[in-house]
Design a protein around this motif. Structure first.
Motif, PDB file in Angstrom:
ATOM      1  N   ASN A   2       1.032  -1.281   0.010  1.00  0.00           N
ATOM      2  CA  ASN A   2      -0.059  -0.002  -0.115  1.00  0.00           C
ATOM      3  C   ASN A   2       0.922   1.231  -0.026  1.00  0.00           C
ATOM      4  O   ASN A   2       1.828   1.443   0.817  1.00  0.00           O
ATOM      5  N   ILE A   3       0.375   2.274  -0.862  1.00  0.00           N
ATOM      6  CA  ILE A   3       1.379   3.433  -1.179  1.00  0.00           C
ATOM      7  C   ILE A   3       0.305   4.478  -0.966  1.00  0.00           C
ATOM      8  O   ILE A   3      -0.583   4.549  -1.598  1.00  0.00           O
ATOM      9  N   LEU A   4       1.026   5.511  -0.188  1.00  0.00           N
ATOM     10  CA  LEU A   4       0.245   6.976  -0.142  1.00  0.00           C
ATOM     11  C   LEU A   4       1.369   7.981  -0.807  1.00  0.00           C
ATOM     12  O   LEU A   4       2.257   8.018  -0.410  1.00  0.00           O
ATOM     13  N   ILE A   5       0.229   8.785  -1.443  1.00  0.00           N
ATOM     14  CA  ILE A   5       0.925  10.151  -2.208  1.00  0.00           C
ATOM     15  C   ILE A   5       0.455  11.335  -1.591  1.00  0.00           C
ATOM     16  O   ILE A   5      -0.902  11.424  -1.933  1.00  0.00           O
ATOM     17  N   ALA A   6       1.157  12.200  -1.041  1.00  0.00           N
ATOM     18  CA  ALA A   6       0.589  13.369  -0.374  1.00  0.00           C
ATOM     19  C   ALA A   6       1.253  14.490  -1.293  1.00  0.00           C
ATOM     20  O   ALA A   6       2.497  14.849  -1.025  1.00  0.00           O
ATOM     21  N   ASP A   7       0.547  15.484  -1.998  1.00  0.00           N
ATOM     22  CA  ASP A   7       1.182  16.561  -2.897  1.00  0.00           C
ATOM     23  C   ASP A   7      -0.322  17.316  -3.093  1.00  0.00           C
ATOM     24  O   ASP A   7      -1.110  16.788  -3.692  1.00  0.00           O
ATOM     25  N   ASP A   8      -0.089  18.655  -2.904  1.00  0.00           N
ATOM     26  CA  ASP A   8      -1.018  19.350  -3.098  1.00  0.00           C
ATOM     27  C   ASP A   8      -1.200  19.790  -4.836  1.00  0.00           C
ATOM     28  O   ASP A   8      -2.216  20.625  -5.357  1.00  0.00           O
ATOM     29  N   GLU A   9      -0.159  19.604  -5.450  1.00  0.00           N
ATOM     30  CA  GLU A   9      -0.493  19.627  -6.966  1.00  0.00           C
ATOM     31  C   GLU A   9      -1.082  18.233  -7.605  1.00  0.00           C
ATOM     32  O   GLU A   9      -0.324  17.253  -7.665  1.00  0.00           O
ATOM     33  N   ARG A  10      -2.130  18.583  -8.304  1.00  0.00           N
ATOM     34  CA  ARG A  10      -3.133  17.289  -8.528  1.00  0.00           C
ATOM     35  C   ARG A  10      -2.351  16.786  -9.797  1.00  0.00           C
ATOM     36  O   ARG A  10      -2.072  15.315  -9.968  1.00  0.00           O
ATOM     37  N   ALA A  11      -1.758  17.205 -10.538  1.00  0.00           N
ATOM     38  CA  ALA A  11      -0.982  16.780 -11.765  1.00  0.00           C
ATOM     39  C   ALA A  11       0.186  15.884 -11.516  1.00  0.00           C
ATOM     40  O   ALA A  11       0.453  14.614 -11.979  1.00  0.00           O
ATOM     41  N   ILE A  12       0.889  16.403 -10.427  1.00  0.00           N
ATOM     42  CA  ILE A  12       2.057  15.496  -9.771  1.00  0.00           C
ATOM     43  C   ILE A  12       1.580  14.184  -9.151  1.00  0.00           C
ATOM     44  O   ILE A  12       1.914  13.254  -9.410  1.00  0.00           O
ATOM     45  N   ARG A  13       0.551  14.431  -8.298  1.00  0.00           N
ATOM     46  CA  ARG A  13       0.214  13.127  -7.426  1.00  0.00           C
ATOM     47  C   ARG A  13      -0.423  12.185  -8.541  1.00  0.00           C
ATOM     48  O   ARG A  13      -0.223  10.932  -8.116  1.00  0.00           O
ATOM     49  N   GLU A  14      -1.283  12.613  -9.131  1.00  0.00           N
ATOM     50  CA  GLU A  14      -2.014  11.660 -10.338  1.00  0.00           C
ATOM     51  C   GLU A  14      -0.944  11.165 -11.245  1.00  0.00           C
ATOM     52  O   GLU A  14      -1.097   9.789 -11.679  1.00  0.00           O
TER      53      GLU A  14
END
Length: 403
Positions: A2-14
């Motif tokens: 399980n991996i979690l990605i936290a980033d306020d820039e939608r393009a980067i996290r997606e």
């Protein structure tokens, strides 16, 4: 995995998620648009790898790591940063991040990191699964017993000897949040981690959830005479991380586990009632007001809500307000206003300072409100007072005022 990605820039996290899903379709990948949302997800599900941006609105990535690492020691952390933020990435590595990704993120580099960390997770999982399960079960059993004891519930025939032997003398500290109907799961998470980390730093103990808005910490400090330092650190950390009002109530030194239910009940009353205290030593109220007055004098031009100053001296706001008026003879707000206006008189003697600048320095955003308060107290406007003082100084020096 399980991996979690936290980033306020939608393009980067997606974009990161698409890359991982394409290479490792069997892995579960979830997204959070900030540290607060990520912290909530970590409280609900177990993650093996967390990728977090460093600079995000609200809680940044470094703070997110600090408050999460103790509760989730097995998580592999990777930080995401721009080249201009590289110093932050280095600090994150010092905090325990396993690696970092520089923007723009290369697919090959991302694959290398995920592959390496996934292999580490699998290896550690086989070695520690049974050990962690046993440790977690013992931890939850111990804390569950203490939680029932603290709540005044029946613990049956469970033996308290291990507690008594481990904690022959101890302090209790309750943190109660005032968030109304707001969901405080994130705040619970923050308080639990802050208290646990500081307890470990200062001695031994643990933290349990008392109710929806309260947590209870037990601490046996290495240096009992320095418990005040521990309290100050707890308050400072919570003021930094929490976005809701909170109160801290402590019990004083205890050496009887059988008395815990009664002590906790009085602590709860002290956090809810304007008059309840934990049998404070004689003169403790006077000392608290002395500390508060000193703090107000040193910070009179800053934000000085009653709740803030009450928390500094570890008193319930309602009780602090009552005690302050009893000891000082003025209500809290009246005293602070009077002190600021006295300072205004001194500042008005400086002809280089404009009235608007003085008002802003003293914390008044509206100059008209400042002038009204000044006139109400001294029966002249700030400009009239300044002119009067100029005339008085001139007459005292033997001169004559100009017509």
């Amino acid at each position: 995995m399980n991996i979690l990605i936290a980033d306020d820039e939608r393009a980067i996290r997606e974009g990161i998620k698409r890359t991982i899903n394409r290479i490792y379709p069997e892995y579960g990948v979830e997204l959070a648009e900030g540290a607060e949302a990520a912290a909530k997800l970590m409280g609900e599900k177990q993650y093996d790898i967390v990728l977090t941006d460093i600079l995000m609105p609200g809680m940044n990535g470094l703070e997110f790591m600090r408050i999460s690492k103790r509760r989730f020691p097995r998580v592999k952390w990777v930080v995401i940063s721009a080249h201009s933020e590289f110093a932050y990435a280095q600090e994150a590595v010092r905090l325990g991040a396993r690696d970092y990704l520089l923007k723009p993120i290369g697919k090959t580099r991302l694959q290398e990191i995920i592959s390496t960390l996934a292999a580490e997770v699998r290896e550690e999982s086989e070695l520690t699964k049974e050990e962690e399960l046993l440790r977690a079960n013992l931890k939850y059993l111990r804390e569950g017993v203490f939680q029932r004891l603290a709540s005044g519930l029946d613990i049956g025939n469970l033996d308290l000897t291990p507690f008594i032997e481990d904690y022959q003398s101890f302090y209790l500290m309750m943190v109660q949040m005032d968030a109304g109907d707001k969901d405080v799961r994130l705040e619970h998470f923050i308080v639990e981690n802050v208290l646990s980390e500081l307890i470990e730093r200062h001695g031994r103990g643990f933290v349990v959830s008392y109710d929806r808005q309260s947590l209870l910490g037990l601490i046996a400090p290495r240096e009992p005479e320095r418990i005040e330092r521990f309290q100050e650190e707890v308050k400072a950390h919570l003021q930094h991380y929490l976005k809701v009002p909170f109160q801290i109530v402590h019990s004083g030194l205890n050496n009887d586990f059988q008395s815990v239910p009664q002590v906790v009940m009085r602590m709860k009353q002290a956090s809810n009632s304007p008059v309840a205290l934990l049998d404070p030593p004689k003169g403790s109220g006077e000392k608290a007001i002395e500390v508060a007055l000193q703090y107000i004098k040193e910070h009179y031009n800053e934000e000085l809500s009653l709740e803030k100053v009450a928390s500094i001296v570890f008193l319930n706001p309602a009780y602090f307000s009552q005690l302050f008026k009893q000891k000082v003879g003025l209500g809290y707000k009246e005293y602070v206003t009077s002190l600021r206006l006295e300072q205004a008189k001194q500042l008005l003697l400086n002809p280089k300072l404009k009235v608007g600048e003085i008002a802003e320095y003293l914390g008044y955003q509206d100059i008209r409100h400042f002038a009204q308060m000044f006139r109400k107290k001294y029966h002249v406007t700030p400009n009239e007072y300044r002119q009067q003082q100029k005339i008085n100084i001139l007459l005292a020096s033997g001169g004559k005022p100009s017509k």
